[in-house]
Design a protein around this motif. Structure first.
Motif, mmCIF file in Angstrom:
data_model
loop_
_atom_site.group_PDB
_atom_site.id
_atom_site.type_symbol
_atom_site.label_atom_id
_atom_site.label_comp_id
_atom_site.label_asym_id
_atom_site.label_seq_id
_atom_site.Cartn_x
_atom_site.Cartn_y
_atom_site.Cartn_z
ATOM 1 N N LEU A 32 0.845 -1.357 0.074
ATOM 2 C CA LEU A 32 -0.011 -0.097 -0.133
ATOM 3 C C LEU A 32 0.978 1.277 0.008
ATOM 4 N N TRP A 33 2.040 1.253 0.741
ATOM 5 C CA TRP A 33 2.863 2.192 0.632
ATOM 6 C C TRP A 33 3.343 2.667 -0.622
ATOM 7 N N LEU A 34 3.883 1.494 -1.514
ATOM 8 C CA LEU A 34 4.284 1.684 -2.499
ATOM 9 C C LEU A 34 3.189 2.096 -3.727
ATOM 10 N N LEU A 35 2.036 1.713 -3.398
ATOM 11 C CA LEU A 35 1.080 1.873 -4.284
ATOM 12 C C LEU A 35 0.587 3.636 -4.359
ATOM 13 N N GLU A 36 0.932 4.110 -3.139
ATOM 14 C CA GLU A 36 0.570 5.429 -2.774
ATOM 15 C C GLU A 36 1.655 6.203 -3.423
ATOM 16 N N ARG A 37 2.829 5.903 -3.473
ATOM 17 C CA ARG A 37 3.891 6.484 -4.079
ATOM 18 C C ARG A 37 3.791 6.565 -5.737
ATOM 19 N N ALA A 38 3.509 5.306 -6.161
ATOM 20 C CA ALA A 38 3.170 4.904 -7.451
ATOM 21 C C ALA A 38 2.102 5.775 -8.022
ATOM 22 N N THR A 39 0.859 6.093 -7.494
ATOM 23 C CA THR A 39 -0.215 7.081 -7.586
ATOM 24 C C THR A 39 0.433 8.596 -7.761
ATOM 25 N N GLU A 40 1.118 8.843 -6.751
ATOM 26 C CA GLU A 40 1.765 10.363 -6.526
ATOM 27 C C GLU A 40 2.697 10.684 -7.792
ATOM 28 N N LEU A 41 3.465 9.620 -8.022
ATOM 29 C CA LEU A 41 4.242 9.643 -9.116
ATOM 30 C C LEU A 41 3.475 10.037 -10.551
ATOM 31 N N ARG A 42 2.630 9.150 -10.810
ATOM 32 C CA ARG A 42 1.640 9.116 -12.193
ATOM 33 C C ARG A 42 0.874 10.523 -11.997
ATOM 34 N N THR A 103 2.012 -1.310 -12.908
ATOM 35 C CA THR A 103 0.894 -1.150 -13.663
ATOM 36 C C THR A 103 0.370 0.236 -13.162
ATOM 37 N N HIS A 104 0.387 0.408 -11.814
ATOM 38 C CA HIS A 104 -0.290 1.668 -11.273
ATOM 39 C C HIS A 104 0.836 2.980 -11.805
ATOM 40 N N VAL A 105 1.971 2.932 -11.843
ATOM 41 C CA VAL A 105 2.857 3.864 -11.923
ATOM 42 C C VAL A 105 2.360 4.278 -13.388
ATOM 43 N N PHE A 106 2.291 3.648 -14.309
ATOM 44 C CA PHE A 106 2.212 3.894 -15.855
ATOM 45 C C PHE A 106 0.621 3.976 -16.369
ATOM 46 N N GLY A 107 -0.217 3.835 -15.262
ATOM 47 C CA GLY A 107 -1.730 4.140 -15.620
ATOM 48 C C GLY A 107 -2.729 3.141 -15.873
ATOM 49 N N GLY A 108 -2.216 1.782 -15.556
ATOM 50 C CA GLY A 108 -3.233 0.689 -15.862
ATOM 51 C C GLY A 108 -4.287 0.956 -14.972
ATOM 52 N N SER A 109 -5.672 0.331 -15.296
ATOM 53 C CA SER A 109 -6.742 0.600 -14.538
ATOM 54 C C SER A 109 -6.694 -1.004 -13.947
#
Length: 431
Positions: A32-42, A103-109
């Motif tokens: 979840l921590w990585l996912l939040e960082r990925a979303t912020e980056l995107r 997948t989340h960094v680059f915008g996959g749903s």
């Protein structure tokens, strides 16, 4: 069994369930921590979405080269629980973690439940084999791993425990794993929170008494949920099967899927349908002007992303689909918007995964007790109306939804028509 034996078994369940819970909770916290960082980056650099096809090419190559034994994902977990198959490779945990974050960094749903469940199951099975537990205990711990992953990633420990018991076989709850699943889910959630990870807060549903007219409205609501669920499952499976048939190489399928997602992103002109889509889920509870077609767009984005092979789960995108659909139906039927969004959020995934009890409990954990009678009605009706289909084709069917009983648990994929051979000229192989 003597009283001493019962206490010994309980002690074993408490000890092993706690161990599984700590491991699953820690894995979910990192994820979840990585996912939040990925979303912020995107969201801070949206141009990165243009590289989704290249990311798909790389992820697909890695999985084709090193992930053949784990590519079945959640279906591998279900098959292992039923068939007592070989140890789930531990590499499933880091590979699905990294693949989902990319997948989340680059915008996959995509979502997060699939990743949490697979991490929990693979870590748990590694522990089971190191401790050399018996086959029945291994099966119980695998269910506990599923529960620990699900409960910790969403912050819904009771729903996580029930999900770990309910999603394995349609028509039967696996009560033999109840204690370790509940312990793992509770400890997993506590571990994730202790590591500083919070969860999304949704508006609480207001109390609304049931009336005959409201029951009719919920019936119409459930029918719409079942239709949308059917479309999502069939479209995702169609894209996956046609892609595997005509494009044998997984990297090429994911590259093409990434191109389609980028094209859809530019066509709709907004990033609302990329990634998890949590802001749009929250908006579904509050905004009476939410586009009535929002659920359909998220459905398409997600079906393409997952059908092409990108990693992640279905839950959060289906929460989006359900909440947006529920918002639109609530406005049409004269139901409070926050109640319609909450019921839709739970019901679409309940029908998609054949877990009406777990999702009814999850809705209550997320939205409060007033939603419970309404969400139970719609989840059960949508579950029945959606028929014998699932986002998890490996789910076993024992008791049919029409009341029929099978002689043995049968995988839902065995009820589907036999696949057609590939056209002449197609090469076998791929991902």
């Amino acid at each position: 069994m003597t009283k001493r034996d019962r206490f010994a078994v309980l002690g074993q369940w408490l000890l092993l369930g706690s161990l599984v819970g700590v491991l699953c909770g820690a894995a979910s916290a990192l994820f979840l921590w990585l996912l939040e960082r990925a979303t912020e980056l995107r969201t801070g650099h949206e141009a990165i979405v243009y590289t989704l096809p290249v990311a798909g090419l790389i992820i697909g190559w890695i999985y084709e080269r090193f992930g053949q034994s784990i590519k079945a994902g959640n279906n591998l977990v279900i098959d292992t629980i039923h068939d007592e198959g070989p140890e789930i490779p531990l590499r499933m945990a880091p590979m699905v973690l990294v693949g989902t974050v990319l997948t989340h960094v680059f915008g996959g749903s995509a979502g997060r439940e699939g990743t949490a469940v697979q991490m929990g199951a693979s870590i748990t099975d590694w522990v089971s084999h190191r401790l050399r537990v018996s086959k029945p205990v291994r099966r119980q711990l695998l269910a506990a791993g599923v529960a620990g992953g699900f409960g910790s990633v969403f912050g819904t420990p009771v729903a996580g425990a029930v999900f770990g018991l309910e999603f394995i076989v349609l028509g039967r709850i696996e009560y033999d794993a109840l204690v370790p699943a509940l312990v793992a889910s509770l400890i997993g959630d506590m571990t994730t929170r202790a590591l500083g990870i919070g969860h999304t807060h949704y508006p609480a549903a207001s109390h609304l008494p049931l009336t005959p007219l409201l029951l009719l409205k919920w019936l119409a609501f459930a029918a719409a949920v079942a239709v949308v669920t059917t479309v999502f499952i069939e479209l995702t499976h169609f894209i996956k099967k046609r892609g595997e048939r005509h494009i044998p190489r997984m990297p090429a399928r994911m590259f093409l899927g990434g191109l389609v997602v980028v094209g859809l992103w530019k066509l709709v002109g907004t990033s609302d349908y990329l990634g998890l889509g949590v802001p749009m889920i929250v908006r579904s509870f509050e905004d009476p002007n939410l586009p009535v077609y929002a659920f359909a767009l998220k459905l398409i984005f997600t079906a393409v992303t997952l059908g092409a092979g990108f990693l992640g789960g279905e839950v959060t995108p289906l929460f989006f689909v359900g909440a947006a659909l529920g918002s639109a139906l609530a406005r049409l039927l004269g139901i409070p918007v926050e109640l319609g969004a909450g019921v839709g959020l739970a019901a679409v995934f309940a029908a998609s995964s054949n877990t009406p009890l777990a999702l009814s409990i999850m809705a209550m954990e997320l939205l409060g007790a007033p939603v419970f009678p309404h969400v139970v009605i719609v989840c059960v009706l949508a579950y029945l109306l959606a028929g014998h289909r699932s986002i998890y084709p490996a789910q076993r069917l024992l008791n049919g939804k029409g009341g029929e009983r099978l002689s043995r648990p049968t995988a839902l994929r065995e009820l589907l028509p036999a696949p057609q051979p590939p056209p002449k000229g197609d090469r076998p192989g791929g991902g």
